[in-house]
Scaffold this motif. Sequence first.
Motif, PDB file in Angstrom:
ATOM      1  N   ALA A 151      26.784   2.000 -18.403  1.00 53.15           N
ATOM      2  CA  ALA A 151      27.623   2.294 -17.250  1.00 53.15           C
ATOM      3  C   ALA A 151      26.928   1.823 -15.976  1.00 53.15           C
ATOM      4  O   ALA A 151      25.718   1.993 -15.826  1.00 53.15           O
ATOM      5  N   PRO A 152      27.646   1.206 -15.045  1.00 50.73           N
ATOM      6  CA  PRO A 152      27.019   0.688 -13.821  1.00 50.73           C
ATOM      7  C   PRO A 152      26.440   1.807 -12.976  1.00 50.73           C
ATOM      8  O   PRO A 152      27.047   2.876 -12.835  1.00 50.73           O
TER       9      PRO A 152
ATOM     10  N   VAL B 134      33.564  -3.714 -14.932  1.00 51.38           N
ATOM     11  CA  VAL B 134      32.295  -3.328 -14.321  1.00 51.38           C
ATOM     12  C   VAL B 134      31.147  -3.322 -15.333  1.00 51.38           C
ATOM     13  O   VAL B 134      29.982  -3.293 -14.946  1.00 51.38           O
ATOM     14  N   ALA B 135      31.456  -3.355 -16.631  1.00 52.29           N
ATOM     15  CA  ALA B 135      30.421  -3.417 -17.666  1.00 52.29           C
ATOM     16  C   ALA B 135      31.094  -3.838 -18.961  1.00 52.29           C
ATOM     17  O   ALA B 135      32.303  -3.639 -19.139  1.00 52.29           O
TER      18      ALA B 135
ATOM     19  N   PHE C  83      37.200   8.415 -18.096  1.00 49.34           N
ATOM     20  CA  PHE C  83      36.038   9.122 -17.583  1.00 49.34           C
ATOM     21  C   PHE C  83      35.988   8.996 -16.064  1.00 49.34           C
ATOM     22  O   PHE C  83      36.364   7.971 -15.497  1.00 49.34           O
ATOM     23  N   ASP C  84      35.501  10.074 -15.423  1.00 51.20           N
ATOM     24  CA  ASP C  84      35.458  10.049 -13.956  1.00 51.20           C
ATOM     25  C   ASP C  84      34.166   9.479 -13.404  1.00 51.20           C
ATOM     26  O   ASP C  84      33.983   9.416 -12.199  1.00 51.20           O
ATOM     27  N   GLY C  85      33.242   9.083 -14.284  1.00 51.90           N
ATOM     28  CA  GLY C  85      31.991   8.484 -13.824  1.00 51.90           C
ATOM     29  C   GLY C  85      30.940   9.490 -13.428  1.00 51.90           C
ATOM     30  O   GLY C  85      29.842   9.116 -13.037  1.00 51.90           O
ATOM     31  N   GLN C  86      31.240  10.760 -13.533  1.00 50.14           N
ATOM     32  CA  GLN C  86      30.271  11.799 -13.192  1.00 50.14           C
ATOM     33  C   GLN C  86      29.922  12.654 -14.410  1.00 50.14           C
ATOM     34  O   GLN C  86      29.423  13.750 -14.278  1.00 50.14           O
ATOM     35  N   GLY C  87      30.239  12.130 -15.589  1.00 46.17           N
ATOM     36  CA  GLY C  87      29.910  12.846 -16.810  1.00 46.17           C
ATOM     37  C   GLY C  87      30.996  13.783 -17.287  1.00 46.17           C
ATOM     38  O   GLY C  87      30.796  14.554 -18.202  1.00 46.17           O
ATOM     39  N   THR C  88      32.197  13.729 -16.676  1.00 52.39           N
ATOM     40  CA  THR C  88      33.273  14.617 -17.072  1.00 52.39           C
ATOM     41  C   THR C  88      34.430  13.796 -17.631  1.00 52.39           C
ATOM     42  O   THR C  88      34.968  12.963 -16.928  1.00 52.39           O
TER      43      THR C  88
ATOM     44  N   PRO D 165      26.481   7.497 -14.448  1.00 55.05           N
ATOM     45  CA  PRO D 165      25.995   6.227 -13.905  1.00 55.05           C
ATOM     46  C   PRO D 165      24.665   5.810 -14.520  1.00 55.05           C
ATOM     47  O   PRO D 165      23.737   6.611 -14.626  1.00 55.05           O
ATOM     48  N   GLY D 166      24.580   4.568 -14.963  1.00 56.45           N
ATOM     49  CA  GLY D 166      23.359   4.034 -15.545  1.00 56.45           C
ATOM     50  C   GLY D 166      23.114   4.421 -16.986  1.00 56.45           C
ATOM     51  O   GLY D 166      22.129   3.998 -17.591  1.00 56.45           O
ATOM     52  N   GLU D 167      24.004   5.204 -17.571  1.00 60.17           N
ATOM     53  CA  GLU D 167      23.817   5.686 -18.936  1.00 60.17           C
ATOM     54  C   GLU D 167      24.314   4.661 -19.948  1.00 60.17           C
ATOM     55  O   GLU D 167      25.336   3.999 -19.743  1.00 60.17           O
ATOM     56  N   THR D 168      23.592   4.541 -21.054  1.00 62.75           N
ATOM     57  CA  THR D 168      24.068   3.747 -22.180  1.00 62.75           C
ATOM     58  C   THR D 168      24.876   4.650 -23.093  1.00 62.75           C
ATOM     59  O   THR D 168      24.400   5.698 -23.532  1.00 62.75           O
ATOM     60  N   PHE D 169      26.095   4.262 -23.365  1.00 67.51           N
ATOM     61  CA  PHE D 169      26.923   5.056 -24.260  1.00 67.51           C
ATOM     62  C   PHE D 169      27.451   4.156 -25.371  1.00 67.51           C
ATOM     63  O   PHE D 169      27.490   2.937 -25.251  1.00 67.51           O
TER      64      PHE D 169
END
Length: 317
Positions: free
Chosen positions: A262-263, A231-232, A306-311, A197-201
């Motif tokens: 990422a939102p 969402v983005a 992606f699950d949104g938790q970094g996995t 969340p909040g990460e630029t990828f």
Amino acid sequence: EGIIGPHTAWFRLQSPPGQVIGVQHPARIRLGDQAFFLGYDLDRDMVTAGETFTVRLYWQAQPSIRADYRSFVHLDALPDWSTVAQSDAMHPGGIPMTTWPPDCYAWDGHLITVPNDLPPGVYALRTGLYDRDTGQRLPVLDENGQPADNAVPLQMVRVRRAEPLRTEQLPLRPQAQLGESIRLVSYVCPSPASISPGETFTVTLYWQATAAVGADYTVFLHLLDGNGTLVAQGDGPPAAGRYPTSYWLPGEIVADERAVVAPPNSNGPYRVAVGLYDPVTMVRMRARNEHGSPLPDDQVILDHQFDGQGTPSYNDG
């Protein structure tokens, strides 16, 4: 019309007033009340990174000229016009401009060396004159005599990679066809592949023109949640505006790096969708998978989820 060159010891008539006979790209553009730009020659409009190309400019001083101006040729990147290569001449033609006879023109040669690491794309070639003491450029006047710019646009120059990209160098991915002339041949997701969340990828897309495209399209990269809701996004011209699709060469592979944030307040799983659309009509190009079947919403869903938790997890595309 006489000619002045770097080694001219005399003047001789060879062109009608205000014209240059045999110039590749003739012009007659006023720079303030000081000079005329009469055109240019260019030895080639496609170069490889690391190479040098030649530009020859033609100038004529006006009777009112007050200073010995310097000339410049810049190779500028789109869309912000940042200069990536340049050449300056202390005296166009090798002779101070205040000494030029008003019925003569000067030819002004420049060598432009393209940096070895310059990204491939198309770059704007521009020229002009500036005061050597203040650095101030002479204004370029339009047909009505009004200031329009501070540089004369010449043309676009295409810069190629020293080593072109090949499909066998890229990760093997399911390909997709966009319209009749563009193919998505591969992509690279973040490594490690994760979205927090909040990460630029960043995702790098690899496009290939299968024929002349003929128009400039916008790339979209959308982050979709589990319900398919946007969402983005990271929309824009390919290659950060440096390489519009209308300039792509058939068979050429173009790397297109796109960033998305990422939102911070949204939960996965996330999917990444990409495609192309007309920026004027906002209509998407028809998208088909590698078997020729239409893709829903004319978008390509990348085979990373992606699950949104970094996995990261994966689907079969």
